[in-house]
Design a protein around this motif. Structure first.
Motif, PDB file in Angstrom:
ATOM      1  N   ASN A  35       0.851  -1.214   0.064  1.00 32.36           N
ATOM      2  CA  ASN A  35      -0.063  -0.086  -0.122  1.00 32.36           C
ATOM      3  C   ASN A  35       0.927   1.383   0.062  1.00 32.36           C
ATOM      4  O   ASN A  35       0.638   2.380  -0.699  1.00 32.36           O
ATOM      5  CB  ASN A  35      -1.049   0.079   1.299  1.00 32.36           C
ATOM      6  CG  ASN A  35      -1.708   1.262   1.384  1.00 32.36           C
ATOM      7  OD1 ASN A  35      -2.242   1.511   0.312  1.00 32.36           O
ATOM      8  ND2 ASN A  35      -1.886   1.805   2.422  1.00 32.36           N
ATOM      9  N   GLU A  36       1.872   1.334   0.709  1.00 35.14           N
ATOM     10  CA  GLU A  36       2.824   2.582   0.997  1.00 35.14           C
ATOM     11  C   GLU A  36       3.491   2.643  -0.405  1.00 35.14           C
ATOM     12  O   GLU A  36       3.627   3.861  -0.892  1.00 35.14           O
ATOM     13  CB  GLU A  36       3.799   2.469   2.114  1.00 35.14           C
ATOM     14  CG  GLU A  36       4.799   3.382   2.459  1.00 35.14           C
ATOM     15  CD  GLU A  36       3.888   4.656   2.622  1.00 35.14           C
ATOM     16  OE1 GLU A  36       4.435   5.771   2.373  1.00 35.14           O
ATOM     17  OE2 GLU A  36       2.803   4.672   3.225  1.00 35.14           O
ATOM     18  N   ASP A  37       4.016   1.628  -0.941  1.00 31.02           N
ATOM     19  CA  ASP A  37       4.748   1.707  -2.391  1.00 31.02           C
ATOM     20  C   ASP A  37       3.715   2.196  -3.285  1.00 31.02           C
ATOM     21  O   ASP A  37       4.172   3.049  -4.228  1.00 31.02           O
ATOM     22  CB  ASP A  37       5.120   0.197  -2.971  1.00 31.02           C
ATOM     23  CG  ASP A  37       6.206  -0.309  -1.959  1.00 31.02           C
ATOM     24  OD1 ASP A  37       6.866   0.478  -1.250  1.00 31.02           O
ATOM     25  OD2 ASP A  37       6.618  -1.374  -1.983  1.00 31.02           O
ATOM     26  N   ILE A  42       1.856   7.035  -6.475  1.00 28.79           N
ATOM     27  CA  ILE A  42       0.999   8.260  -6.861  1.00 28.79           C
ATOM     28  C   ILE A  42       1.595   9.489  -6.790  1.00 28.79           C
ATOM     29  O   ILE A  42       1.403  10.385  -7.437  1.00 28.79           O
ATOM     30  CB  ILE A  42      -0.312   8.018  -6.070  1.00 28.79           C
ATOM     31  CG1 ILE A  42      -0.947   6.570  -6.535  1.00 28.79           C
ATOM     32  CG2 ILE A  42      -1.191   9.041  -6.274  1.00 28.79           C
ATOM     33  CD1 ILE A  42      -2.118   6.377  -5.672  1.00 28.79           C
ATOM     34  N   HIS A  43       2.172   9.712  -5.694  1.00 37.30           N
ATOM     35  CA  HIS A  43       3.013  11.062  -5.218  1.00 37.30           C
ATOM     36  C   HIS A  43       3.992  11.511  -6.337  1.00 37.30           C
ATOM     37  O   HIS A  43       3.909  12.562  -6.810  1.00 37.30           O
ATOM     38  CB  HIS A  43       3.519  11.064  -3.934  1.00 37.30           C
ATOM     39  CG  HIS A  43       2.928  11.307  -2.803  1.00 37.30           C
ATOM     40  ND1 HIS A  43       2.544  12.503  -2.503  1.00 37.30           N
ATOM     41  CD2 HIS A  43       2.442  10.289  -1.637  1.00 37.30           C
ATOM     42  CE1 HIS A  43       1.509  12.277  -1.284  1.00 37.30           C
ATOM     43  NE2 HIS A  43       1.481  11.303  -0.858  1.00 37.30           N
ATOM     44  N   GLU A  97      -6.011  12.014   1.713  1.00 40.08           N
ATOM     45  CA  GLU A  97      -7.481  11.689   1.040  1.00 40.08           C
ATOM     46  C   GLU A  97      -7.346  11.655  -0.543  1.00 40.08           C
ATOM     47  O   GLU A  97      -7.943  10.876  -1.155  1.00 40.08           O
ATOM     48  CB  GLU A  97      -8.528  12.657   1.581  1.00 40.08           C
ATOM     49  CG  GLU A  97      -9.998  12.260   1.102  1.00 40.08           C
ATOM     50  CD  GLU A  97     -11.143  13.078   1.794  1.00 40.08           C
ATOM     51  OE1 GLU A  97     -12.339  12.707   1.374  1.00 40.08           O
ATOM     52  OE2 GLU A  97     -10.559  14.244   2.271  1.00 40.08           O
ATOM     53  N   ALA A  98      -6.758  12.736  -1.228  1.00 37.83           N
ATOM     54  CA  ALA A  98      -6.528  12.698  -2.549  1.00 37.83           C
ATOM     55  C   ALA A  98      -5.682  11.517  -3.022  1.00 37.83           C
ATOM     56  O   ALA A  98      -6.280  10.875  -4.228  1.00 37.83           O
ATOM     57  CB  ALA A  98      -5.982  13.946  -2.993  1.00 37.83           C
ATOM     58  N   ILE A  99      -4.964  11.085  -2.457  1.00 39.49           N
ATOM     59  CA  ILE A  99      -4.042   9.927  -2.879  1.00 39.49           C
ATOM     60  C   ILE A  99      -4.806   8.700  -2.859  1.00 39.49           C
ATOM     61  O   ILE A  99      -4.740   7.821  -3.489  1.00 39.49           O
ATOM     62  CB  ILE A  99      -2.783   9.839  -1.804  1.00 39.49           C
ATOM     63  CG1 ILE A  99      -2.048  11.037  -1.715  1.00 39.49           C
ATOM     64  CG2 ILE A  99      -2.148   8.673  -2.205  1.00 39.49           C
ATOM     65  CD1 ILE A  99      -1.425  11.585  -3.240  1.00 39.49           C
ATOM     66  N   SER A 100      -5.647   8.514  -1.666  1.00 38.76           N
ATOM     67  CA  SER A 100      -6.672   7.442  -1.600  1.00 38.76           C
ATOM     68  C   SER A 100      -7.561   7.292  -2.603  1.00 38.76           C
ATOM     69  O   SER A 100      -7.919   6.261  -3.263  1.00 38.76           O
ATOM     70  CB  SER A 100      -7.227   7.377  -0.099  1.00 38.76           C
ATOM     71  OG  SER A 100      -6.359   7.474   1.108  1.00 38.76           O
ATOM     72  N   ASN A 114      -2.114   9.148 -15.160  1.00 39.40           N
ATOM     73  CA  ASN A 114      -0.991  10.278 -15.559  1.00 39.40           C
ATOM     74  C   ASN A 114      -1.832  11.563 -16.014  1.00 39.40           C
ATOM     75  O   ASN A 114      -3.031  11.651 -16.241  1.00 39.40           O
ATOM     76  CB  ASN A 114      -0.232   9.892 -16.503  1.00 39.40           C
ATOM     77  CG  ASN A 114       0.572   8.653 -15.850  1.00 39.40           C
ATOM     78  OD1 ASN A 114       1.562   8.984 -15.270  1.00 39.40           O
ATOM     79  ND2 ASN A 114       0.662   7.442 -16.283  1.00 39.40           N
ATOM     80  N   GLY A 115      -1.073  12.619 -16.041  1.00 40.63           N
ATOM     81  CA  GLY A 115      -1.475  13.756 -16.651  1.00 40.63           C
ATOM     82  C   GLY A 115      -2.523  14.747 -15.886  1.00 40.63           C
ATOM     83  O   GLY A 115      -3.290  15.451 -16.433  1.00 40.63           O
ATOM     84  N   PHE A 116      -2.097  14.737 -14.653  1.00 40.60           N
ATOM     85  CA  PHE A 116      -2.907  15.270 -13.505  1.00 40.60           C
ATOM     86  C   PHE A 116      -2.963  16.553 -13.615  1.00 40.60           C
ATOM     87  O   PHE A 116      -2.085  17.163 -14.068  1.00 40.60           O
ATOM     88  CB  PHE A 116      -2.672  14.802 -12.179  1.00 40.60           C
ATOM     89  CG  PHE A 116      -2.793  13.528 -11.875  1.00 40.60           C
ATOM     90  CD1 PHE A 116      -3.773  12.827 -11.610  1.00 40.60           C
ATOM     91  CD2 PHE A 116      -1.561  12.731 -11.910  1.00 40.60           C
ATOM     92  CE1 PHE A 116      -4.045  11.714 -11.152  1.00 40.60           C
ATOM     93  CE2 PHE A 116      -1.578  11.236 -11.438  1.00 40.60           C
ATOM     94  CZ  PHE A 116      -2.914  10.798 -11.188  1.00 40.60           C
TER      95      PHE A 116
END
Length: 239
Positions: A35-37, A42-43, A97-100, A114-116
């Protein structure tokens, strides 16, 4: 005699049969590490300059009320003087919360996004020299999917306050109205002892109009400001 069952004891017995305690801890640690990976990945993608304009969404899984066309996004940015830029330019940290929500979307659609893009006031971006973010991912063909919004709502007065700099016509109209108001409140007796008529008011209005226009132009050029229609998707602070 009343028979009773200790459910917790039964759970412990069943767990001991299914897997030893050490194995359970190893499994939990593995899940947490995975989960952390995923979250770190995502970051990394949020901070990348990836210019992708589409993602492999499963269209049947999308919520239609979260899909926006670029023209709609542009109109809101212009009205409220916001920018719609690559998420990599965002100054602050992205909320967990956004990452989740990104992680959940990626699992639902079985893809890596991608392309956020981010819609927010200029002050929230690290703009290059030339109150409320909304995070989007491109779907394709000019459509974007709203992933997450955080922070407080924009001030209800923001649209009114930035209206004069929406475009050139609004600027001229605002200068015109401001000049009329200044002319109306000016004490004409300070300028002349004669009876004041319409010609004197017209002359004062022209003077006020030129003065207000000069101040606005000076401020605009000195601060590198531009109209909302020109900056909504520009990464330069003096665009």
């Amino acid at each position: 005699m009343r028979l009773s069952t200790n459910i917790e004891r039964e759970l412990n017995k069943r767990r001991a049969k299914d897997a030893p305690e050490g194995s359970i801890l190893d499994q939990i640690q593995g899940i947490l590490a995975e989960n952390e990976d995923q979250r770190q990945d995502i970051h990394t993608r949020l901070r990348s300059r990836n210019s992708s304009n589409s993602n492999a969404f499963d269209l049947d899984q999308l919520e239609t009320d979260r899909i926006y066309h670029i023209d709609t996004i542009k109109s809101i940015c212009v009205d409220y003087r916001l920018r719609f830029l690559n998420a990599a330019l965002f100054k602050s940290e992205f909320p967990e919360e956004a990452i989740s929500k990104i992680r959940d979307l990626e699992e639902t659609h079985n893809t890596a996004l991608n392309g956020f893009k981010l819609m927010a006031p200029s002050k929230l971006f690290k703009l290059e020299n030339a109150d409320d973010p909304l995070l989007f991912a491109p779907i394709g063909n000019g459509y974007y999917y709203l992933i997450h919004k955080w922070g407080n709502d924009l001030s209800g007065l923001r649209k009114l306050l930035v209206w004069p700099v929406k475009n050139f016509d609004n600027m001229i109209f605002s200068i015109f109205v401001a000049s009329i108001l200044l002319t109306a409140i000016s004490p004409m007796g300070v300028f002349t002892n004669k009876e004041v008529g319409m010609p004197e008011y017209v002359m004062l209005f022209l003077f006020m109009f030129k003065a207000v226009a000069a101040v606005v132009l000076y401020y605009g050029f000195a601060a590198g400001k531009n109209f909302n229609t020109a900056i909504w998707n520009s990464k330069y602070y003096n665009a």
